[in-house]
Design a protein around this motif. Structure first.
Motif, mmCIF file in Angstrom:
data_model
loop_
_atom_site.group_PDB
_atom_site.id
_atom_site.type_symbol
_atom_site.label_atom_id
_atom_site.label_comp_id
_atom_site.label_asym_id
_atom_site.label_seq_id
_atom_site.Cartn_x
_atom_site.Cartn_y
_atom_site.Cartn_z
ATOM 1 N N GLN A 59 0.826 -1.211 0.000
ATOM 2 C CA GLN A 59 0.000 0.000 0.000
ATOM 3 C C GLN A 59 0.858 1.258 0.000
ATOM 4 O O GLN A 59 0.575 2.223 -0.712
ATOM 5 C CB GLN A 59 -0.936 -0.027 1.215
ATOM 6 C CG GLN A 59 -2.012 -1.094 1.130
ATOM 7 C CD GLN A 59 -2.862 -1.143 2.397
ATOM 8 O OE1 GLN A 59 -2.630 -0.379 3.337
ATOM 9 N NE2 GLN A 59 -3.869 -2.040 2.420
ATOM 10 N N GLN A 60 1.878 1.193 0.890
ATOM 11 C CA GLN A 60 2.790 2.355 0.904
ATOM 12 C C GLN A 60 3.484 2.548 -0.456
ATOM 13 O O GLN A 60 3.674 3.675 -0.912
ATOM 14 C CB GLN A 60 3.831 2.174 2.012
ATOM 15 C CG GLN A 60 3.256 2.250 3.412
ATOM 16 C CD GLN A 60 4.298 2.013 4.479
ATOM 17 O OE1 GLN A 60 5.461 1.768 4.165
ATOM 18 N NE2 GLN A 60 3.892 2.070 5.762
ATOM 19 N N GLY A 61 3.859 1.412 -1.084
ATOM 20 C CA GLY A 61 4.484 1.519 -2.405
ATOM 21 C C GLY A 61 3.542 2.116 -3.420
ATOM 22 O O GLY A 61 3.950 2.939 -4.253
ATOM 23 N N GLN A 62 2.265 1.693 -3.351
ATOM 24 C CA GLN A 62 1.287 2.275 -4.265
ATOM 25 C C GLN A 62 1.129 3.773 -4.006
ATOM 26 O O GLN A 62 1.042 4.575 -4.943
ATOM 27 C CB GLN A 62 -0.052 1.547 -4.102
ATOM 28 C CG GLN A 62 -0.037 0.110 -4.608
ATOM 29 C CD GLN A 62 -1.357 -0.585 -4.365
ATOM 30 O OE1 GLN A 62 -2.285 -0.002 -3.780
ATOM 31 N NE2 GLN A 62 -1.473 -1.852 -4.818
ATOM 32 N N GLN A 63 1.052 4.094 -2.687
ATOM 33 C CA GLN A 63 0.936 5.508 -2.361
ATOM 34 C C GLN A 63 2.160 6.298 -2.852
ATOM 35 O O GLN A 63 2.050 7.407 -3.404
ATOM 36 C CB GLN A 63 0.788 5.676 -0.849
ATOM 37 C CG GLN A 63 -0.543 5.147 -0.313
ATOM 38 C CD GLN A 63 -0.622 5.266 1.196
ATOM 39 O OE1 GLN A 63 0.331 5.706 1.833
ATOM 40 N NE2 GLN A 63 -1.771 4.869 1.769
ATOM 41 N N LEU A 64 3.363 5.665 -2.652
ATOM 42 C CA LEU A 64 4.576 6.339 -3.115
ATOM 43 C C LEU A 64 4.593 6.463 -4.640
ATOM 44 O O LEU A 64 5.052 7.489 -5.186
ATOM 45 C CB LEU A 64 5.814 5.581 -2.626
ATOM 46 C CG LEU A 64 6.055 5.620 -1.103
ATOM 47 C CD1 LEU A 64 7.230 4.727 -0.734
ATOM 48 C CD2 LEU A 64 6.310 7.055 -0.640
ATOM 49 N N ASN A 65 4.086 5.393 -5.314
ATOM 50 C CA ASN A 65 4.011 5.475 -6.787
ATOM 51 C C ASN A 65 3.083 6.604 -7.213
ATOM 52 O O ASN A 65 3.361 7.347 -8.165
ATOM 53 C CB ASN A 65 3.553 4.154 -7.357
ATOM 54 C CG ASN A 65 4.635 3.084 -7.276
ATOM 55 O OD1 ASN A 65 5.823 3.415 -7.327
ATOM 56 N ND2 ASN A 65 4.244 1.817 -7.142
ATOM 57 N N GLN A 66 1.936 6.676 -6.501
ATOM 58 C CA GLN A 66 1.007 7.753 -6.816
ATOM 59 C C GLN A 66 1.656 9.119 -6.561
ATOM 60 O O GLN A 66 1.523 10.043 -7.361
ATOM 61 C CB GLN A 66 -0.262 7.592 -5.974
ATOM 62 C CG GLN A 66 -1.109 6.380 -6.373
ATOM 63 C CD GLN A 66 -2.332 6.207 -5.463
ATOM 64 O OE1 GLN A 66 -2.521 6.986 -4.530
ATOM 65 N NE2 GLN A 66 -3.157 5.194 -5.751
ATOM 66 N N GLN A 67 2.335 9.185 -5.390
ATOM 67 C CA GLN A 67 3.025 10.444 -5.104
ATOM 68 C C GLN A 67 4.107 10.753 -6.158
ATOM 69 O O GLN A 67 4.291 11.902 -6.565
ATOM 70 C CB GLN A 67 3.658 10.385 -3.713
ATOM 71 C CG GLN A 67 2.641 10.374 -2.577
ATOM 72 C CD GLN A 67 3.307 10.279 -1.223
ATOM 73 O OE1 GLN A 67 4.535 10.226 -1.129
ATOM 74 N NE2 GLN A 67 2.498 10.258 -0.154
ATOM 75 N N LEU A 68 4.806 9.655 -6.589
ATOM 76 C CA LEU A 68 5.831 9.849 -7.628
ATOM 77 C C LEU A 68 5.218 10.335 -8.920
ATOM 78 O O LEU A 68 5.757 11.238 -9.595
ATOM 79 C CB LEU A 68 6.592 8.542 -7.832
ATOM 80 C CG LEU A 68 7.683 8.571 -8.912
ATOM 81 C CD1 LEU A 68 8.758 9.595 -8.546
ATOM 82 C CD2 LEU A 68 8.316 7.185 -9.074
ATOM 83 N N GLN A 69 4.087 9.772 -9.276
ATOM 84 C CA GLN A 69 3.403 10.220 -10.498
ATOM 85 C C GLN A 69 2.956 11.666 -10.356
ATOM 86 O O GLN A 69 3.082 12.464 -11.293
ATOM 87 C CB GLN A 69 2.212 9.301 -10.780
ATOM 88 C CG GLN A 69 2.599 7.887 -11.206
ATOM 89 C CD GLN A 69 1.397 6.997 -11.419
ATOM 90 O OE1 GLN A 69 0.257 7.449 -11.238
ATOM 91 N NE2 GLN A 69 1.635 5.753 -11.813
ATOM 92 N N GLN A 70 2.422 11.972 -9.170
ATOM 93 C CA GLN A 70 2.012 13.360 -8.947
ATOM 94 C C GLN A 70 3.218 14.314 -9.025
ATOM 95 O O GLN A 70 3.126 15.404 -9.600
ATOM 96 C CB GLN A 70 1.331 13.461 -7.576
ATOM 97 C CG GLN A 70 -0.024 12.757 -7.506
ATOM 98 C CD GLN A 70 -0.616 12.833 -6.118
ATOM 99 O OE1 GLN A 70 -0.009 13.398 -5.204
ATOM 100 N NE2 GLN A 70 -1.821 12.279 -5.952
#
Length: 423
Positions: A59-70
């Motif tokens: 979940q954290q990785g997904q959140q970080l990926n989302q943050q990275l995309q943002q």
């Protein structure tokens, strides 16, 4: 594997006989089994916890990926904004350069107009009364300098309407200073008791006009020269003898030589013309007339024998030649003296010019004009005198040669006539 190791260890420790030992082994086995179950439960719990941690990490990785995309999207937006800002910066720099160039052009225009104003004002005498304190050597253009320039020009305008008197060092026509009281009528005219003045901007001094104009003093007014002194100087040159005044003593000597040579030349031409008329009349007469050279030659040969006729004719002609050639050598000498006197005046004028340059410098041509005028004027007068005198000398010489040739021809005719009479 861990349970097997424990069983083996217990078997080594137990005694080799007895029922009690068997029960102990069962207890050990039972304990081992219980320990294995606990370990399994702990392992399951560990696995479960690990799975939960993994899920959290995912979940954290997904959140970080989302943050990275943002963040990447934000970076793209920032890059676009940076490009826009860079383009705006280039436009601003180009606009700044344009404005700077325009401002520089404006400053240059202001500086040029300032220089033009100063060049038109500083040569006038009123600039020596300036109290604005403007620094002419400062090239920095700012509001303070523009204000000082405005104050200086306003003061000059005010001074143009004033008549003021003050003591100053005044240069005479030869550049020698004298303390005098100067009366200034604005920037137009100035005078002292010795006459009208003109201003020398380089020396910041007054100089007496060499050729003073004859202007009467007005009772209820005064003379104004709108050309700042030029008309006064030209008014003093209206009389021709004043224009020739810089030639000095050399000019007087050249004029005397011109007068003497002209009198001699005209006198000799008139004499030769009259002699020509008398000789022409003698040619038409039979008797010898002693008022002309041909008559005297004929009279000298009337009593001469035929053998000595040619010698007596030649001697009579030689006696008449000095009277015909009189004054020719004098005219030649007088025609050669004026150019030498002009050269002498030129040397004297140049010496005076260099003397003035040594005393006052060479940055003002008005102080040097006296010596240069003398140098050029004497040369001009010498050539203007020598050229007519040379023409007059040639005329007298040619007229004398014509009369001499005419006498020789008449003498030859007399000899031929005598021989024909003998035959």
């Amino acid at each position: 594997m861990r349970s097997i190791h424990l069983i083996a260890l217990l078997m080594l420790l137990l005694p080799s006989s007895g029922y009690s030992q068997v029960q102990s082994l069962q207890q050990v086995l039972q304990q081992v089994r219980q320990g294995s179950q606990q370990e399994q439960l702990a392992a399951k719990q560990f696995v479960h916890n690990s799975q939960l941690d993994l899920q959290q990490l995912q979940q954290q990785g997904q959140q970080l990926n989302q943050q990275l995309q943002q963040i990447q999207q934000h970076n793209l937006q920032l890059e676009d904004q940076l490009l826009v800002l860079q383009q705006q910066l280039k436009d601003k720099q180009s606009q700044l350069n344009t404005e700077k160039s325009s401002l520089t052009h404006v400053f240059q225009t202001i500086a040029e107009h300032e220089q033009l104003l100063l060049d038109s004002v500083r040569p006038h005498s009123l600039w020596q009364h300036d109290t604005s304190g403007i620094n002419l050597n400062n090239e920095q253009l700012d509001l303070a300098r523009i204000k000082q320039l405005w104050q200086a020009l306003t003061e000059q305008i005010v001074l143009t309407a004033r008549v003021q008197q003050h003591d100053a060092m005044v240069l005479d026509s030869k550049g020698q200073p004298h303390a005098m009281q100067v009366t200034e009528y604005g920037p137009f005219t100035a005078q002292t008791e010795q006459g009208w003045l003109h201003y020398l901007p380089a020396q910041k001094q007054w100089q007496i006009v060499a050729l003073q104009p004859q202007l009467s003093h007005l009772k209820q007014g005064f003379w104004l020269d709108p050309s700042m002194g030029q008309l006064i100087q030209q008014a003093g040159q209206n009389r021709w003898w004043q224009a020739l005044a810089p030639a000095g003593l050399v000019g007087v000597l050249i004029a005397l030589i011109a007068i003497v040579a002209t009198i001699i030349g005209v006198n000799r031409l008139f004499y030769l013309y009259q002699e020509k008329q008398r000789i022409n009349r003698q040619q038409t007469q039979v008797n010898a007339n002693l008022d002309n050279a041909l008559g005297r030659i004929i009279a000298a040969t009337n009593t001469v024998t035929d053998a000595n006729l040619a010698a007596h004719l030649h001697s009579a002609i030689l006696n008449e030649l000095p009277a015909l050639q009189k004054g020719i050598g004098t005219l030649a000498v007088l025609a050669g003296i004026p150019p030498l006197l002009g050269l002498l005046g030129t040397v004297g004028g140049m010496i005076e010019t260099f003397t003035v340059m040594t005393q006052f410098g060479s940055n003002n041509s008005e102080l040097l004009s006296g010596g240069i005028a003398q140098a050029l004027l004497t040369t001009q007068l010498g050539l203007m005198t020598a050229i007519p005198l040379l023409l007059l000398h040639c005329a007298v010489k040619n007229k004398s040669r014509q009369l001499s040739q005419q006498l020789e021809q008449e003498a030859a005719a007399i000899v031929i006539q005598q021989r024909q009479n003998q035959d």
